[in-house]
Design an enzyme around this catalytic site. Sequence first.
Site, PDB file in Angstrom:
ATOM      1  CG  ASP A  12      -8.084  -8.009 -15.695  1.00 47.64           C
ATOM      2  OD1 ASP A  12      -7.337  -7.154 -15.191  1.00 47.64           O
ATOM      3  OD2 ASP A  12      -7.675  -9.143 -16.022  1.00 47.64           O
ATOM      4  CB  SER A  13      -5.581  -6.671 -19.368  1.00 48.29           C
ATOM      5  OG  SER A  13      -5.083  -7.503 -18.336  1.00 48.29           O
ATOM      6  CB  CYS A  75      -6.922  -4.221 -14.739  1.00 48.80           C
ATOM      7  SG  CYS A  75      -5.341  -4.328 -15.593  1.00 48.80           S
ATOM      8  CD  GLU A 160      -4.077 -14.058 -19.205  1.00 47.25           C
ATOM      9  OE1 GLU A 160      -4.577 -14.445 -20.268  1.00 47.25           O
ATOM     10  OE2 GLU A 160      -4.689 -13.339 -18.386  1.00 47.25           O
ATOM     11  CB  CYS A 194      -0.883  -8.164 -10.659  1.00 44.00           C
ATOM     12  SG  CYS A 194      -1.404  -8.925 -12.218  1.00 44.00           S
ATOM     13  CG  HIS A 196      -3.431 -12.287 -14.081  1.00 43.61           C
ATOM     14  ND1 HIS A 196      -3.964 -11.073 -14.436  1.00 43.61           N
ATOM     15  CD2 HIS A 196      -3.580 -13.097 -15.160  1.00 43.61           C
ATOM     16  CE1 HIS A 196      -4.405 -11.143 -15.683  1.00 43.61           C
ATOM     17  NE2 HIS A 196      -4.186 -12.357 -16.143  1.00 43.61           N
TER      18      HIS A 196
HETATM   19  N1  DGL Z   1      -4.363  -8.232 -14.146  1.00 45.43           N
HETATM   20  C1  DGL Z   1      -3.670  -7.041 -14.509  1.00 45.43           C
HETATM   21  C2  DGL Z   1      -3.306  -6.214 -13.287  1.00 45.43           C
HETATM   22  O1  DGL Z   1      -3.962  -6.296 -12.258  1.00 45.43           O
HETATM   23  C3  DGL Z   1      -2.425  -7.240 -15.337  1.00 45.43           C
HETATM   24  C4  DGL Z   1      -2.439  -8.252 -16.403  1.00 45.43           C
HETATM   25  C5  DGL Z   1      -1.781  -7.734 -17.656  1.00 45.43           C
HETATM   26  O2  DGL Z   1      -0.557  -7.528 -17.689  1.00 45.43           O
HETATM   27  O3  DGL Z   1      -2.528  -7.499 -18.591  1.00 45.43           O
HETATM   28  O4  DGL Z   1      -2.373  -5.436 -13.347  1.00 45.43           O
END
Ligand code: DGL
Length: 278
Positions: A12-13, A75, A160, A194, A196
């Site tokens: 993931d990022s 991600c 975050e 997403c 997150h």
């Molecule tokens: N968690 C990432 C996703 O599922 C996005 C987070 C980011 O913008 O880096 O898209």
Amino acid sequence: MFPEQGPIGIFDSGYGGLTIFEKIAEALPAYDYIYLGDNARTPYGPRSFEVVYQFTRQAVHKLFEEGCQLVILACNTASAKALRTIQQQDLPHWDASKRVLGVIRPTIEYLDTISKTKHVGILGTIGTIASQSYELEIEKMYPHIQVSGEACPMWVPLVENKEYNSPGADYFIQQHINHILNIDPEIDTLVLGCTHYPLLKDKIANYISDKIQLFEQGDYVADRLIDYLHRHPEMDARLTKSGSRRFQTTESATKFAETASVFLNKEIEVEQVVIDNE
Ligand code: DGL
């Protein structure tokens, strides 16, 4: 040459993919895992197609070097912008026996069963929504489903920065929920597109009626992975199963360990790694 036996890689990022890792590791506890978060370069959401592809490509290469046989892009942004190019251009050239899977396709497979009105909303980063990946995949699989996308650029920073329970979070959540439900009041399923966003689920629930369901990806991605391994015993045989979990980040290991404990509800050990020298 990459090793021929090894763990499942989860990329993931940043921290978001831990919501997917948790569900996968719960469903398949015997397997070995390496989780890699590119925290030094997060967020990916607002970045261009080319940059997300290059960053993701470097991360996947690093996980293969570490011995991973199969990498899950946990991600949505990376799945939307980099998955296909890595599968089609990089894998055949690196090692055709390795695999990279994303999270968008497994999510979509369940939508027709879940939505009664066949009106679905996708909540995601700017990158995921602008790529129209959900719309295009849903159109192929379930053309009768009407899809609306809503980019929620402030939601990843809220998570975050551990502000997801703060009163400030309400403003940004209400803004996007109201907007997408105004665009299509018949929506009965909102996809948390997403990784997150599951941390914002309780707050989001305050702004929707009980006729609308929030669709979290983790369990479905885990379920599809189990199915994939049944259908691909040759891959399953190459995956090592000693129950180990390693966590890697491109930023500070201490900071990652601290925040990851919020996602996982436990303490973990973390290694800092460099991935941009492939
Ligand atoms: N968690 C990432 C996703 O599922 C996005 C987070 C980011 O913008 O880096 O898209």
